[in-house]
Write an enzyme that holds these catalytic residues in place. Structure first.
Site, PDB file in Angstrom:
ATOM      1  N   ARG A 278     -14.702  -2.736   6.775  1.00 35.73           N
ATOM      2  CA  ARG A 278     -13.593  -3.725   6.162  1.00 35.73           C
ATOM      3  C   ARG A 278     -12.471  -4.135   7.375  1.00 35.73           C
ATOM      4  NH1 ARG A 278     -13.052  -6.816   1.255  1.00 35.73           N
ATOM      5  NH2 ARG A 278     -15.272  -6.823   0.640  1.00 35.73           N
TER       6      ARG A 278
ATOM      7  N   ARG B 273      -7.980  -9.386   6.240  1.00 35.88           N
ATOM      8  CA  ARG B 273      -6.153  -9.600   5.619  1.00 35.88           C
ATOM      9  C   ARG B 273      -5.332  -9.017   6.155  1.00 35.88           C
ATOM     10  NH1 ARG B 273      -7.984 -10.860  -0.698  1.00 35.88           N
ATOM     11  NH2 ARG B 273      -8.772  -8.964  -0.434  1.00 35.88           N
TER      12      ARG B 273
ATOM     13  N   ARG C   2      -8.898 -17.411   9.072  1.00 36.83           N
ATOM     14  CA  ARG C   2      -9.627 -18.042   7.306  1.00 36.83           C
ATOM     15  C   ARG C   2      -9.182 -18.645   7.340  1.00 36.83           C
ATOM     16  NH1 ARG C   2      -9.976 -18.147   2.821  1.00 36.83           N
ATOM     17  NH2 ARG C   2     -10.391 -16.348   1.115  1.00 36.83           N
TER      18      ARG C   2
ATOM     19  N   ASP D 178     -20.949 -11.175   4.253  1.00 32.77           N
ATOM     20  CA  ASP D 178     -20.491 -10.432   3.123  1.00 32.77           C
ATOM     21  C   ASP D 178     -21.874 -10.051   2.062  1.00 32.77           C
ATOM     22  OD1 ASP D 178     -18.130 -10.246   1.069  1.00 32.77           O
ATOM     23  OD2 ASP D 178     -20.183 -10.916  -0.394  1.00 32.77           O
TER      24      ASP D 178
HETATM   25  O1  CP3 Z   1     -16.216  -4.430   6.610  1.00 34.61           O
HETATM   26  C1  CP3 Z   1     -15.771  -5.665   7.663  1.00 34.61           C
HETATM   27  O2  CP3 Z   1     -15.183  -5.745   7.959  1.00 34.61           O
HETATM   28  C2  CP3 Z   1     -17.171  -6.586   7.538  1.00 34.61           C
HETATM   29  C3  CP3 Z   1     -17.198  -8.036   6.458  1.00 34.61           C
HETATM   30  C4  CP3 Z   1     -17.133  -6.949   5.256  1.00 34.61           C
HETATM   31  C5  CP3 Z   1     -16.946  -7.802   3.794  1.00 34.61           C
HETATM   32  N1  CP3 Z   1     -17.947  -7.563   2.503  1.00 34.61           N
HETATM   33  C6  CP3 Z   1     -15.603  -8.958   4.081  1.00 34.61           C
HETATM   34  C7  CP3 Z   1     -14.929  -9.632   3.087  1.00 34.61           C
HETATM   35  C8  CP3 Z   1     -18.326  -6.183   4.595  1.00 34.61           C
HETATM   36  C9  CP3 Z   1     -18.888  -5.290   4.868  1.00 34.61           C
HETATM   37  C10 CP3 Z   1     -18.103  -7.082   2.961  1.00 34.61           C
HETATM   38  C11 CP3 Z   1     -19.435  -6.232   2.061  1.00 34.61           C
HETATM   39  C12 CP3 Z   1     -18.476  -5.885   0.881  1.00 34.61           C
HETATM   40  N2  CP3 Z   1     -18.890  -7.235  -0.156  1.00 34.61           N
HETATM   41  C13 CP3 Z   1     -19.013  -5.226  -0.434  1.00 34.61           C
HETATM   42  C14 CP3 Z   1     -19.398  -3.534  -0.413  1.00 34.61           C
HETATM   43  C15 CP3 Z   1     -18.233  -3.217   0.552  1.00 34.61           C
HETATM   44  C16 CP3 Z   1     -17.262  -2.883  -0.463  1.00 34.61           C
HETATM   45  O3  CP3 Z   1     -15.891  -3.236  -0.549  1.00 34.61           O
HETATM   46  O4  CP3 Z   1     -17.503  -2.417  -1.453  1.00 34.61           O
HETATM   47  C17 CP3 Z   1     -19.178  -6.023  -1.401  1.00 34.61           C
HETATM   48  C18 CP3 Z   1     -18.876  -4.927  -3.119  1.00 34.61           C
HETATM   49  C19 CP3 Z   1     -18.954  -7.594  -1.468  1.00 34.61           C
HETATM   50  C20 CP3 Z   1     -18.734  -8.069  -2.485  1.00 34.61           C
HETATM   51  C21 CP3 Z   1     -16.725  -8.615  -2.207  1.00 34.61           C
HETATM   52  N3  CP3 Z   1     -16.164  -9.282  -1.109  1.00 34.61           N
HETATM   53  C22 CP3 Z   1     -15.523  -8.694  -2.809  1.00 34.61           C
HETATM   54  C23 CP3 Z   1     -15.542  -7.357  -4.487  1.00 34.61           C
HETATM   55  C24 CP3 Z   1     -14.832  -9.123  -2.446  1.00 34.61           C
HETATM   56  C25 CP3 Z   1     -13.805  -9.554  -3.131  1.00 34.61           C
HETATM   57  C26 CP3 Z   1     -12.978  -8.529  -2.893  1.00 34.61           C
HETATM   58  C27 CP3 Z   1     -11.438  -9.158  -1.928  1.00 34.61           C
HETATM   59  O5  CP3 Z   1     -11.226  -7.771  -0.677  1.00 34.61           O
HETATM   60  O6  CP3 Z   1     -11.115 -10.086  -1.731  1.00 34.61           O
HETATM   61  C28 CP3 Z   1     -15.503  -9.778  -1.233  1.00 34.61           C
HETATM   62  C29 CP3 Z   1     -14.727 -10.643  -0.066  1.00 34.61           C
HETATM   63  C30 CP3 Z   1     -14.502 -10.401   1.433  1.00 34.61           C
HETATM   64  N4  CP3 Z   1     -15.535  -9.610   1.904  1.00 34.61           N
HETATM   65  C31 CP3 Z   1     -13.314  -9.910   1.786  1.00 34.61           C
HETATM   66  C32 CP3 Z   1     -13.681  -9.767   3.301  1.00 34.61           C
HETATM   67  C33 CP3 Z   1     -12.689 -10.038   4.110  1.00 34.61           C
HETATM   68  C34 CP3 Z   1     -12.331 -10.648   1.381  1.00 34.61           C
HETATM   69  C35 CP3 Z   1     -11.952 -12.173   1.344  1.00 34.61           C
HETATM   70  C36 CP3 Z   1     -10.811 -12.884   2.014  1.00 34.61           C
HETATM   71  O7  CP3 Z   1     -10.433 -13.168   3.143  1.00 34.61           O
HETATM   72  O8  CP3 Z   1     -10.106 -13.978   1.404  1.00 34.61           O
END
Ligand code: CP3
Length: 348
Positions: free
Chosen positions: A26, A30, A39, A76
């Site tokens: 990540r 944000r 975004r 994602d």
């Molecule tokens: O790592 C990186 O920089 C690459 C991008 C990446 C994202 N999600 C961007 C994202 C990666 C590798 C993921 C993987 C992901 N997504 C996982 C596995 C890793 C982990 O965190 O356990 C999971 C379970 C998800 C599912 C997911 N996506 C959730 C539960 C959420 C909400 C939580 C949150 O932080 O808002 C997301 C959204 C998400 N994926 C965001 C980002 C940058 C935030 C969205 C936003 O900008 O509002």
């Protein structure tokens, strides 16, 4: 620079480097003001994921700021569910929301028919990132492991106890197995297309592996990940695969399979000392700074990062967090962390 010469790939192939490579899960997100700007311009989170120009931009933002050794594709894990035909959205402050699968009959609505076309913008993003990255920076592709993706598909989003997905998996293993088989096929395709578009290595995120008891863990987390790795290797024999079975504790030993995975990414719950003794002699280790240490910063972070380097920095190691960067993290703490890792010397 060839894939094999990049620092990250050399570490993943088992080399102990003088200064370990660093990237952060990540790392695009944000906590960066420039991410929040892009975004907002994209509209929704999924629109950002499917916009090759803007997804490339947010992938590159942390590379420009911090000079990490690897970029990770901005996307994602849930785009796979979306591409299989399930309705997926991300709601402000709530995270992912999916139209939950209720039983075996709902599986009939899913399929690989539109998969490649639907994810075309993601593969275009990979090739755009590849073209824009500094030559020494590796590009990591990724996918969610079947168990974690299936959890979201059946729970309809996050969950406190994962009762729905567990009940399905434990009570109806044949029909749950059909969903896992479909996800294996989808994930292999998804990763192979990312490699073909220019990814140097891939990571499999099994974020919810740690909620399964041992036998179920073997069956629904490890076995699908091994099958994915084998099938992907048939298409791309050299591609390094990083496994991230989060929160599995000592069951991490089951994933210590150097013939299958190049590296194991360890969460914060695994001790660096234990990992150095039990994992690192066999396989490259990635991790495991607490993301909240990075948020806290200061001396506590410096001490902990230096301690981890002291335990794991002498073998093949990739510095990373135990889980993703949290949104409240001050970017200056990230810059300081990179400095600590770059300046560390073995024997110090
Ligand atoms: O790592 C990186 O920089 C690459 C991008 C990446 C994202 N999600 C961007 C994202 C990666 C590798 C993921 C993987 C992901 N997504 C996982 C596995 C890793 C982990 O965190 O356990 C999971 C379970 C998800 C599912 C997911 N996506 C959730 C539960 C959420 C909400 C939580 C949150 O932080 O808002 C997301 C959204 C998400 N994926 C965001 C980002 C940058 C935030 C969205 C936003 O900008 O509002």
């Amino acid at each position: 620079m060839k894939t094999a010469d990049k620092l990250l790939i050399r570490a993943l192939k088992g080399e102990a480097l003088k200064s370990p490579p660093i990237w952060l899960m990540r790392q695009a997100g944000r906590y960066l003001p420039e991410y929040r700007g892009t975004r907002a311009a994209a509209g929704s989170f999924l629109e950002l994921c499917y916009n090759p120009v803007l997804a490339t931009e947010v992938t590159l933002q942390p590379i420009r700021r911090f000079g990490f050794d690897a970029a990770i594709l901005f996307s994602d894990i849930l785009v796979v569910a979306d591409a299989l035909g399930q309705k997926v959205s991300f709601e402000e402050g709530r995270g992912p929301v999916l139209e939950a699968l209720k039983d075996g009959k709902d599986l009939a609505q899913l399929g690989l028919g539109r998969f490649h076309e639907h994810l075309g913008p993601v593969y275009e993003t990979v090739s755009r990132i590849r073209a824009a990255l500094p030559p020494e920076t590796a590009l990591i592709g990724f996918a969610g492991a079947p168990w974690t993706v299936a959890s979201y598909m059946i729970e309809g989003g996050g969950s406190r106890d994962f009762a729905k997905v567990k009940q399905w998996a434990y009570g109806h293993p044949e029909s749950f197995g059909l969903l896992i088989d479909l996800l294996i096929e989808a994930v292999v395709d998804h990763l192979a297309y990312q490699v073909e578009a220019g990814a140097d290595g891939v990571q499999l995120f099994d974020s919810w592996a740690g909620i399964l008891p041992e036998e179920q863990l073997f069956h629904w987390s490890l076995d699908p990940m091994v099958r994915i790795a084998k099938d992907l290797r048939e298409r791309h024999p050299k591609v390094p695969i990083v496994a991230f079975p989060r929160a599995v504790g000592p069951a991490a030993l089951m994933y210590r399979r150097p013939d299958t995975f190049a590296a194991l990414s360890i969460d914060t719950g695994i001790g660096a000392h234990w990992a150095a003794k039990e994992l690192q002699p066999h396989i490259c280790v990635q991790g495991n700074l607490d993301p909240i240490m990075l948020l806290a910063g200061g001396e506590a972070m410096e001490r902990e990062a230096t301690r981890i380097l002291g335990k794991l920095g002498h073998g093949s190691f990739v510095f990373n967090l135990g889980h993703g960067v949290v949104p409240q993290t001050p970017p200056d703490n990230v810059a300081r962390l990179v400095e600590i890792v770059r300046n560390w010397k073995p024997g110090a």
